[in-house]
Design a protein around this motif. Structure first.
Motif, PDB file in Angstrom:
ATOM      1  N   ASN A 164       0.829  -1.207   0.000  1.00 54.53           N
ATOM      2  CA  ASN A 164       0.000   0.000   0.000  1.00 54.53           C
ATOM      3  C   ASN A 164       0.868   1.263   0.000  1.00 54.53           C
ATOM      4  N   HIS A 165       1.964   1.202   0.743  1.00 54.93           N
ATOM      5  CA  HIS A 165       2.888   2.343   0.788  1.00 54.93           C
ATOM      6  C   HIS A 165       3.494   2.611  -0.590  1.00 54.93           C
ATOM      7  N   LEU A 166       3.901   1.551  -1.274  1.00 53.39           N
ATOM      8  CA  LEU A 166       4.482   1.701  -2.602  1.00 53.39           C
ATOM      9  C   LEU A 166       3.454   2.228  -3.599  1.00 53.39           C
ATOM     10  N   LYS A 167       2.222   1.761  -3.482  1.00 49.55           N
ATOM     11  CA  LYS A 167       1.158   2.260  -4.372  1.00 49.55           C
ATOM     12  C   LYS A 167       0.919   3.748  -4.146  1.00 49.55           C
ATOM     13  N   THR A 168       0.972   4.170  -2.889  1.00 50.16           N
ATOM     14  CA  THR A 168       0.779   5.589  -2.577  1.00 50.16           C
ATOM     15  C   THR A 168       1.929   6.418  -3.133  1.00 50.16           C
ATOM     16  N   GLN A 169       3.136   5.903  -3.001  1.00 47.86           N
ATOM     17  CA  GLN A 169       4.319   6.663  -3.401  1.00 47.86           C
ATOM     18  C   GLN A 169       4.548   6.661  -4.907  1.00 47.86           C
ATOM     19  N   PHE A 170       4.375   5.483  -5.523  1.00 48.68           N
ATOM     20  CA  PHE A 170       4.748   5.332  -6.925  1.00 48.68           C
ATOM     21  C   PHE A 170       3.564   5.130  -7.872  1.00 48.68           C
ATOM     22  N   GLY A 171       2.417   4.739  -7.347  1.00 49.49           N
ATOM     23  CA  GLY A 171       1.269   4.462  -8.204  1.00 49.49           C
ATOM     24  C   GLY A 171       1.036   2.974  -8.382  1.00 49.49           C
ATOM     25  N   VAL A 172      -0.225   2.632  -8.623  1.00 52.32           N
ATOM     26  CA  VAL A 172      -0.620   1.219  -8.723  1.00 52.32           C
ATOM     27  C   VAL A 172       0.032   0.549  -9.925  1.00 52.32           C
ATOM     28  N   ASP A 173       0.100   1.246 -11.043  1.00 50.69           N
ATOM     29  CA  ASP A 173       0.619   0.629 -12.268  1.00 50.69           C
ATOM     30  C   ASP A 173       2.068   0.189 -12.110  1.00 50.69           C
ATOM     31  N   ARG A 174       2.879   1.005 -11.451  1.00 52.57           N
ATOM     32  CA  ARG A 174       4.296   0.637 -11.286  1.00 52.57           C
ATOM     33  C   ARG A 174       4.439  -0.541 -10.340  1.00 52.57           C
ATOM     34  N   VAL A 175       3.614  -0.586  -9.309  1.00 51.05           N
ATOM     35  CA  VAL A 175       3.670  -1.727  -8.390  1.00 51.05           C
ATOM     36  C   VAL A 175       3.286  -3.009  -9.118  1.00 51.05           C
ATOM     37  N   ARG A 176       2.276  -2.944  -9.980  1.00 51.01           N
ATOM     38  CA  ARG A 176       1.892  -4.125 -10.773  1.00 51.01           C
ATOM     39  C   ARG A 176       3.040  -4.571 -11.662  1.00 51.01           C
ATOM     40  N   ARG A 315      17.077   9.873  -8.048  1.00 53.24           N
ATOM     41  CA  ARG A 315      16.650  11.235  -7.762  1.00 53.24           C
ATOM     42  C   ARG A 315      16.735  11.542  -6.265  1.00 53.24           C
ATOM     43  N   ASP A 316      16.443  12.807  -5.955  1.00 53.34           N
ATOM     44  CA  ASP A 316      16.533  13.296  -4.586  1.00 53.34           C
ATOM     45  C   ASP A 316      15.317  12.919  -3.752  1.00 53.34           C
ATOM     46  N   ASN A 317      14.167  12.803  -4.399  1.00 58.30           N
ATOM     47  CA  ASN A 317      12.951  12.422  -3.668  1.00 58.30           C
ATOM     48  C   ASN A 317      11.970  11.771  -4.619  1.00 58.30           C
ATOM     49  N   ILE A 318      11.011  11.071  -4.040  1.00 62.04           N
ATOM     50  CA  ILE A 318      10.007  10.356  -4.816  1.00 62.04           C
ATOM     51  C   ILE A 318       8.983  11.337  -5.354  1.00 62.04           C
ATOM     52  N   GLU A 319       8.653  11.199  -6.636  1.00 62.05           N
ATOM     53  CA  GLU A 319       7.578  12.003  -7.214  1.00 62.05           C
ATOM     54  C   GLU A 319       6.261  11.330  -6.857  1.00 62.05           C
ATOM     55  N   ARG A 320       5.730  11.708  -5.729  1.00 62.53           N
ATOM     56  CA  ARG A 320       4.569  11.017  -5.188  1.00 62.53           C
ATOM     57  C   ARG A 320       3.339  11.199  -6.064  1.00 62.53           C
ATOM     58  N   GLN A 321       2.555  10.113  -6.167  1.00 62.54           N
ATOM     59  CA  GLN A 321       1.390  10.125  -7.030  1.00 62.54           C
ATOM     60  C   GLN A 321       0.262  10.928  -6.404  1.00 62.54           C
ATOM     61  N   GLY A 322      -0.560  11.490  -7.269  1.00 61.93           N
ATOM     62  CA  GLY A 322      -1.756  12.183  -6.792  1.00 61.93           C
ATOM     63  C   GLY A 322      -1.514  13.601  -6.357  1.00 61.93           C
ATOM     64  N   LEU A 323      -0.267  14.068  -6.383  1.00 65.05           N
ATOM     65  CA  LEU A 323       0.025  15.440  -5.979  1.00 65.05           C
ATOM     66  C   LEU A 323       0.181  16.304  -7.217  1.00 65.05           C
ATOM     67  N   ARG A 324      -0.647  17.318  -7.310  1.00 67.97           N
ATOM     68  CA  ARG A 324      -0.580  18.237  -8.430  1.00 67.97           C
ATOM     69  C   ARG A 324      -0.248  19.624  -7.919  1.00 67.97           C
ATOM     70  N   ALA A 325       0.395  20.385  -8.761  1.00 67.58           N
ATOM     71  CA  ALA A 325       0.645  21.772  -8.398  1.00 67.58           C
ATOM     72  C   ALA A 325      -0.690  22.508  -8.366  1.00 67.58           C
ATOM     73  N   PRO A 326      -0.882  23.478  -7.449  1.00 64.57           N
ATOM     74  CA  PRO A 326      -2.130  24.223  -7.397  1.00 64.57           C
ATOM     75  C   PRO A 326      -2.406  24.907  -8.728  1.00 64.57           C
ATOM     76  N   ARG A 327      -3.686  24.934  -9.120  1.00 65.35           N
ATOM     77  CA  ARG A 327      -4.046  25.578 -10.376  1.00 65.35           C
ATOM     78  C   ARG A 327      -3.753  27.062 -10.312  1.00 65.35           C
ATOM     79  N   SER A 328      -3.282  27.586 -11.433  1.00 75.68           N
ATOM     80  CA  SER A 328      -3.110  29.029 -11.528  1.00 75.68           C
ATOM     81  C   SER A 328      -4.474  29.679 -11.718  1.00 75.68           C
TER      82      SER A 328
END
Length: 531
Positions: A164-176, A315-328
């Motif tokens: 579950n931690h890996l899915k949160t961090q990297f996404g379900v598709d990569r874990v599969r 890389r320096d840190n994980i590009e966590r899934q589900g995080l988007r930059a705030p809309r302009s």
């Protein structure tokens, strides 16, 4: 802890310095800088800068050496780091492990340069002690990889929570994908080495789970913090590992570098094992039979063939899934406008459908009751606009610094904006080409994202480049002044520039000439901007 005798360190370091001096003569000759003999790293860096000025920029230097922008940046960065560690060297001086590692890292850059530019013929062969060096290196690489996996499993002993931690961090598709590539019930075995290493050196993961294990004050000191040093070491190991999976023997430089990396990475963990703070023993993982070692690398080569190789850096840190930059604000307005026009479209279709029904129902039909248009309920959230990184992917542009730097150089506002909105840092040195070409749009854009400028101590090079450009007739524009004020107003930089201005004034007073007067004016004008 000293892992090698002082004499052995000195001997190996002097071999490296000798090779670097020889290589510098060939490289500078290719860049039309004639020298009789090579000297210290600082001298080599200065001569490269002279070559840049005479050829018209770093782009011309890169073309001569057959390197792209990112490769040339990495080459000069390695040399700059070596000269910081070893500005000058006299035979017989004491040498630290960090100085030897810095020299070996630059040696790998020289090997890469020689592969790219066939006109260079210098040798990078090191005299290593006899024995099964290749076999030892394979065992060391395997031990480091299994050590990282073991530490991760210790931090996440519950396989469900880890998944579950890996899915949160990297996404379900990569874990599969990892589960498909890896061994049964071992999700980590399906990861690329860079992905596995990222689980260790990610800022949040490292501070929560692993910082206490890598607490040896004498190790991992090459860079500002142990985690950053570990990240860079593991990325170098990734490249060494790629040589193995491509079924090529390791070079003596790679063997020596790995031999110095291994105790830096594993000794603190081994001490923690001896003290009962971890169940992972790197020494036990290194002690492996020939058949088991052969089986491990045979499987690793098959996985590399299936995945196309491990081409992405650690890389320096994980590009966590589900995080988007705030809309302009512009994106918010576009979303609201789209919703409103969508609602209008639905109403028009309903009115058209109602009229068609009335026309076809016949005149004998009973009076039609007032029809209330049905309310359309949204079954799910409106699909968000693609993120900046998704836009880059759709254009076929990979997420790496070389593509960002190229976008800056060609004044590509759209691509550069997506890189910045996606969170990529930039360096002041990347603006040299844009400054020379007066690409105001992209330079203004970078200033708006000044907090993402991550280059450490960038001003010496920036001011040096600026002064030579002004000496060639370039003006000190408002944009150049804005960059100076934004990044070069720290007390140390101001003090150094004050000294440069005073020295230029003294030279002009002692030996008046048009050139000295011009140079004094340039140095003084820059000092006035940042003071």
């Amino acid at each position: 802890m000293m892992h090698n005798s002082a004499q052995r360190l000195r001997k190996q370091f002097e071999q490296c310095i000798g090779i670097i001096r020889q290589a510098s003569v060939e490289i500078l000759s290719l860049l039309e800088v004639r020298v009789s003999e090579g000297k210290d790293p600082r001298w080599f860096l200065e001569q490269l800068d002279n070559a840049r000025l005479s050829l018209g920029g770093w782009g011309a230097v890169a073309h001569r050496l057959k390197l792209n922008d990112a490769e040339l940046t990495q080459f000069t960065l390695q040399l700059r780091h070596l000269q910081q560690r070893v500005p000058q060297y006299e035979s017989g001086q004491d040498v630290s492990e960090d100085q030897l590692i810095a020299a070996l890292r630059f040696m790998t850059a020289l090997e890469h340069l020689r592969q790219k530019q066939p006109l260079l013929t210098y040798s990078t062969e090191l005299a290593l002690p006899g024995g099964t060096q290749q076999q030892r290196a394979l065992a060391q690489l395997r031990a480091i990889e299994l050590m990282i996996a073991s530490l991760v499993y210790e931090a996440w002993p519950d396989s469900v929570r880890l998944s579950n931690h890996l899915k949160t961090q990297f996404g379900v598709d990569r874990v599969r994908r990892w589960l498909k590539l890896g061994e049964r019930n071992d999700v980590l075995s399906g990861m690329l080495f860079s992905e596995l290493a990222l689980l260790l050196v990610d800022k949040k993961e490292f501070s929560q789970h692993y910082a206490g294990l890598f607490d040896d004050p004498a190790a991992l000191t090459l860079f500002v913090e142990p985690r950053k040093t570990l990240q860079i070491f593991l990325d170098d190991i990734r490249q060494i590992r790629n040589t193995v999976t491509s079924q090529h023997p390791l070079t003596p430089v790679q063997l020596s570098l790995l031999d110095n990396y291994f105790p830096q990475i594993t000794d603190a963990v081994q001490r923690a094992f001896n003290e009962g703070r971890t169940k992972t023993s790197p020494a036990a993982l290194q002690a492996v039979g020939v058949d088991e070692l052969h089986g491990f690398w045979e499987w690793a080569q098959k996985k590399a063939k299936a995945t196309g190789g491990d081409i992405f850096e650690v890389r320096d840190n994980i590009e966590r899934q589900g995080l988007r930059a705030p809309r302009s604000r512009e994106e918010q307005e576009q979303l609201v406008s789209g919703l409103l026009w969508g609602a209008v479209g639905v109403m028009v279709l309903m009115m058209f459908g109602g009229g068609l029904w009335l026309f076809t129902s016949g005149s004998s039909a009973p009076a039609v009751a007032q029809v209330q248009p049905p309310q359309v309920e949204m079954e799910g959230p409106m699909r968000e606009k693609p993120s900046a990184r998704e836009n880059l992917t759709r254009m076929g542009i990979t997420w790496d610094e070389s593509n960002f730097r190229s976008a800056i150089g060609r004044n590509d506002i759209r691509v550069a904006t997506w890189f910045l909105q996606g969170g990529m840092d930039w360096k002041l040195s990347w603006t040299e080409e844009a400054m020379a070409a007066n690409h105001e749009d992209v330079l203004d854009l970078l200033l708006r994202y000044r907090l993402q400028m991550s280059e450490l101590k960038p001003c010496r090079r920036f001011i040096n480049t600026l002064t030579h450009a002004m000496a060639d007739g370039a003006p000190l524009t408002g944009q150049r002044k804005a960059y100076l004020r934004a990044f070069c107003t720290t007390p140390a930089v101001v003090k150094r520039q004050q000294y440069e201005a005073e020295q230029a004034q003294k030279r002009n007073a002692a030996a008046p000439s048009a050139f000295n007067k011009k140079w004094a004016t340039i140095q003084s004008s820059i000092y006035e901007v940042i003071d």
